[in-house]
Write a protein that holds these residues in place. Structure first.
Motif, PDB file in Angstrom:
ATOM      1  N   PRO A 136     100.185  99.536  84.632  1.00  0.00           N
ATOM      2  CA  PRO A 136     101.214  98.625  84.115  1.00  0.00           C
ATOM      3  C   PRO A 136     100.670  97.230  83.808  1.00  0.00           C
ATOM      4  CG  PRO A 136     102.137  99.941  85.853  1.00  0.00           C
ATOM      5  CD  PRO A 136     100.656 100.242  85.837  1.00  0.00           C
ATOM      6  N   GLU A 137      99.711  96.767  84.592  1.00  0.00           N
ATOM      7  CA  GLU A 137      99.132  95.452  84.366  1.00  0.00           C
ATOM      8  C   GLU A 137      98.287  95.370  83.101  1.00  0.00           C
ATOM      9  OE1 GLU A 137      97.132  97.040  88.226  1.00  0.00           O
ATOM     10  OE2 GLU A 137      99.036  97.273  87.170  1.00  0.00           O
ATOM     11  N   ASP A 138      98.043  96.506  82.453  1.00  0.00           N
ATOM     12  CA  ASP A 138      97.346  96.507  81.176  1.00  0.00           C
ATOM     13  C   ASP A 138      98.288  96.188  80.023  1.00  0.00           C
ATOM     14  OD1 ASP A 138      94.777  97.265  82.198  1.00  0.00           O
ATOM     15  OD2 ASP A 138      95.474  99.338  82.331  1.00  0.00           O
ATOM     16  N   THR A 139      99.570  96.134  80.302  1.00  0.00           N
ATOM     17  CA  THR A 139     100.555  95.830  79.271  1.00  0.00           C
ATOM     18  C   THR A 139     100.286  94.456  78.671  1.00  0.00           C
ATOM     19  OG1 THR A 139     102.275  97.203  80.273  1.00  0.00           O
ATOM     20  CG2 THR A 139     103.000  95.447  78.806  1.00  0.00           C
ATOM     21  N   ALA A 140     100.115  94.419  77.366  1.00  0.00           N
ATOM     22  CA  ALA A 140      99.786  93.176  76.680  1.00  0.00           C
ATOM     23  C   ALA A 140      99.692  93.432  75.185  1.00  0.00           C
ATOM     24  CB  ALA A 140      98.450  92.618  77.185  1.00  0.00           C
ATOM     25  N   VAL A 141      99.583  92.351  74.442  1.00  0.00           N
ATOM     26  CA  VAL A 141      99.229  92.454  73.040  1.00  0.00           C
ATOM     27  C   VAL A 141      97.708  92.399  72.978  1.00  0.00           C
ATOM     28  CG1 VAL A 141      99.347  91.409  70.751  1.00  0.00           C
ATOM     29  CG2 VAL A 141     101.345  91.368  72.249  1.00  0.00           C
ATOM     30  N   TYR A 142      97.124  93.372  72.340  1.00  0.00           N
ATOM     31  CA  TYR A 142      95.677  93.458  72.240  1.00  0.00           C
ATOM     32  C   TYR A 142      95.219  92.992  70.863  1.00  0.00           C
ATOM     33  CZ  TYR A 142      95.329  95.930  76.656  1.00  0.00           C
ATOM     34  OH  TYR A 142      95.363  96.264  78.001  1.00  0.00           O
ATOM     35  N   TYR A 143      94.203  92.140  70.853  1.00  0.00           N
ATOM     36  CA  TYR A 143      93.694  91.562  69.625  1.00  0.00           C
ATOM     37  C   TYR A 143      92.240  91.933  69.380  1.00  0.00           C
ATOM     38  CZ  TYR A 143      97.762  88.471  70.006  1.00  0.00           C
ATOM     39  OH  TYR A 143      99.029  87.961  70.114  1.00  0.00           O
ATOM     40  N   CYS A 144      91.950  92.307  68.172  1.00  0.00           N
ATOM     41  CA  CYS A 144      90.584  92.532  67.724  1.00  0.00           C
ATOM     42  C   CYS A 144      90.029  91.208  67.224  1.00  0.00           C
ATOM     43  CB  CYS A 144      90.587  93.577  66.605  1.00  0.00           C
ATOM     44  SG  CYS A 144      89.008  93.833  65.782  1.00  0.00           S
ATOM     45  N   SER A 145      88.772  90.944  67.503  1.00  0.00           N
ATOM     46  CA  SER A 145      88.154  89.708  67.050  1.00  0.00           C
ATOM     47  C   SER A 145      86.696  89.933  66.690  1.00  0.00           C
ATOM     48  CB  SER A 145      88.263  88.617  68.125  1.00  0.00           C
ATOM     49  OG  SER A 145      87.574  88.998  69.299  1.00  0.00           O
ATOM     50  N   ALA A 146      86.146  89.007  65.927  1.00  0.00           N
ATOM     51  CA  ALA A 146      84.762  89.118  65.502  1.00  0.00           C
ATOM     52  C   ALA A 146      84.160  87.748  65.258  1.00  0.00           C
ATOM     53  CB  ALA A 146      84.657  89.963  64.237  1.00  0.00           C
ATOM     54  N   LYS A 147      82.864  87.670  65.466  1.00  0.00           N
ATOM     55  CA  LYS A 147      82.115  86.457  65.182  1.00  0.00           C
ATOM     56  C   LYS A 147      81.394  86.599  63.853  1.00  0.00           C
ATOM     57  CE  LYS A 147      80.877  85.292  69.981  1.00  0.00           C
ATOM     58  NZ  LYS A 147      79.715  85.020  70.874  1.00  0.00           N
ATOM     59  N   MET A 148      81.147  85.493  63.203  1.00  0.00           N
ATOM     60  CA  MET A 148      80.273  85.506  62.041  1.00  0.00           C
ATOM     61  C   MET A 148      78.877  85.850  62.531  1.00  0.00           C
ATOM     62  SD  MET A 148      81.447  82.252  59.710  1.00  0.00           S
ATOM     63  CE  MET A 148      81.165  81.055  60.997  1.00  0.00           C
ATOM     64  N   VAL A 149      78.144  86.614  61.756  1.00  0.00           N
ATOM     65  CA  VAL A 149      76.838  87.093  62.184  1.00  0.00           C
ATOM     66  C   VAL A 149      75.858  85.953  62.461  1.00  0.00           C
ATOM     67  CG1 VAL A 149      75.849  87.356  59.875  1.00  0.00           C
ATOM     68  CG2 VAL A 149      75.091  88.853  61.750  1.00  0.00           C
ATOM     69  N   LEU A 150      76.039  84.827  61.806  1.00  0.00           N
ATOM     70  CA  LEU A 150      75.124  83.708  61.981  1.00  0.00           C
ATOM     71  C   LEU A 150      75.470  82.807  63.166  1.00  0.00           C
ATOM     72  CD1 LEU A 150      74.494  82.662  58.274  1.00  0.00           C
ATOM     73  CD2 LEU A 150      73.082  84.082  59.765  1.00  0.00           C
ATOM     74  N   ARG A 151      76.599  83.065  63.834  1.00  0.00           N
ATOM     75  CA  ARG A 151      76.955  82.255  64.984  1.00  0.00           C
ATOM     76  C   ARG A 151      76.042  82.602  66.155  1.00  0.00           C
ATOM     77  NH1 ARG A 151      80.988  78.992  66.121  1.00  0.00           N
ATOM     78  NH2 ARG A 151      82.190  79.632  64.269  1.00  0.00           N
ATOM     79  N   PRO A 152      75.473  81.595  66.835  1.00  0.00           N
ATOM     80  CA  PRO A 152      74.581  81.859  67.976  1.00  0.00           C
ATOM     81  C   PRO A 152      75.279  82.679  69.050  1.00  0.00           C
ATOM     82  CG  PRO A 152      74.372  79.584  67.290  1.00  0.00           C
ATOM     83  CD  PRO A 152      75.547  80.149  66.540  1.00  0.00           C
ATOM     84  N   SER A 153      74.527  83.526  69.727  1.00  0.00           N
ATOM     85  CA  SER A 153      75.085  84.409  70.742  1.00  0.00           C
ATOM     86  C   SER A 153      75.798  83.660  71.862  1.00  0.00           C
ATOM     87  CB  SER A 153      73.974  85.282  71.341  1.00  0.00           C
ATOM     88  OG  SER A 153      73.387  86.114  70.357  1.00  0.00           O
ATOM     89  N   GLY A 154      75.307  82.485  72.194  1.00  0.00           N
ATOM     90  CA  GLY A 154      75.905  81.713  73.270  1.00  0.00           C
ATOM     91  C   GLY A 154      77.186  80.987  72.891  1.00  0.00           C
ATOM     92  N   ASP A 155      77.518  80.962  71.627  1.00  0.00           N
ATOM     93  CA  ASP A 155      78.736  80.312  71.160  1.00  0.00           C
ATOM     94  C   ASP A 155      79.925  81.231  71.423  1.00  0.00           C
ATOM     95  OD1 ASP A 155      80.834  79.138  69.688  1.00  0.00           O
ATOM     96  OD2 ASP A 155      79.452  78.343  68.200  1.00  0.00           O
ATOM     97  N   PRO A 156      80.903  80.806  72.227  1.00  0.00           N
ATOM     98  CA  PRO A 156      82.032  81.679  72.587  1.00  0.00           C
ATOM     99  C   PRO A 156      83.095  81.842  71.508  1.00  0.00           C
ATOM    100  CG  PRO A 156      82.354  79.522  73.536  1.00  0.00           C
ATOM    101  CD  PRO A 156      80.998  79.501  72.887  1.00  0.00           C
ATOM    102  N   THR A 157      82.968  81.145  70.413  1.00  0.00           N
ATOM    103  CA  THR A 157      83.985  81.163  69.370  1.00  0.00           C
ATOM    104  C   THR A 157      83.998  82.462  68.570  1.00  0.00           C
ATOM    105  OG1 THR A 157      83.817  78.760  69.116  1.00  0.00           O
ATOM    106  CG2 THR A 157      84.876  79.989  67.339  1.00  0.00           C
ATOM    107  N   TYR A 158      85.186  83.039  68.455  1.00  0.00           N
ATOM    108  CA  TYR A 158      85.383  84.186  67.578  1.00  0.00           C
ATOM    109  C   TYR A 158      86.070  83.686  66.310  1.00  0.00           C
ATOM    110  CZ  TYR A 158      83.870  87.342  71.201  1.00  0.00           C
ATOM    111  OH  TYR A 158      83.107  88.009  72.138  1.00  0.00           O
ATOM    112  N   ASP A 159      85.487  84.005  65.175  1.00  0.00           N
ATOM    113  CA  ASP A 159      85.912  83.441  63.902  1.00  0.00           C
ATOM    114  C   ASP A 159      87.065  84.179  63.241  1.00  0.00           C
ATOM    115  OD1 ASP A 159      83.717  81.313  63.469  1.00  0.00           O
ATOM    116  OD2 ASP A 159      82.573  83.137  63.915  1.00  0.00           O
TER     117      ASP A 159
END
Length: 122
Positions: A87-110
């Motif tokens: 039940p605690e898995d109940t949520a809206v689930y979102y797909c996200s992606a980073k631009m390929v050129l974004r550094p791996s350490g950057d937490p931002t999903y574009d």
């Protein structure tokens, strides 16, 4: 320019399984790491699982062993296989992606999808 569209959400009983899919369109060659986030009612958005372009995966402790993230770069799709749902898995689930050129350490999903509702009954 990338569009992400989730599908596969729905209502499932506790202990059941559900598979979420994310289809990417547009400039898909520009996609780097991808991830699934979720946000339940009254909760903050949290990272559920992430996968690098080379398919290295990481999972939140709450879902490890139950969820599996995968990607098909040729088809530009992302999948989240969810087993033994709670039940605690109940949520809206979102797909996200980073631009390929974004550094791996950057937490931002574009790029973000519109979300798909997953409801787990007890």
């Amino acid at each position: 320019q990338v569009r992400l569209v989730e599908s596969g959400g729905g209502l499932v009983q506790a202990g059941g399984s559900l598979t979420l899919s994310c289809a990417a369109s547009g400039t898909t060659l520009g996609l780097g790491a991808m991830a699934w986030h979720r946000q339940g009612l009254g909760n903050e958005r949290e990272l559920v699982a992430r996968i690098s372009r080379s398919s290295i995966t990481n999972y939140a402790d709450s879902v490890k062993g139950r969820f599996t993230i995968s990607r098909d770069n040729a088809k530009s799709t992302l999948t989240l296989q969810m087993n033994n749902l709670k039940p605690e898995d109940t949520a809206v689930y979102y797909c996200s992606a980073k631009m390929v050129l974004r550094p791996s350490g950057d937490p931002t999903y574009d790029y973000w999808g519109q979300g798909t509702q997953v409801t787990v009954s007890s």
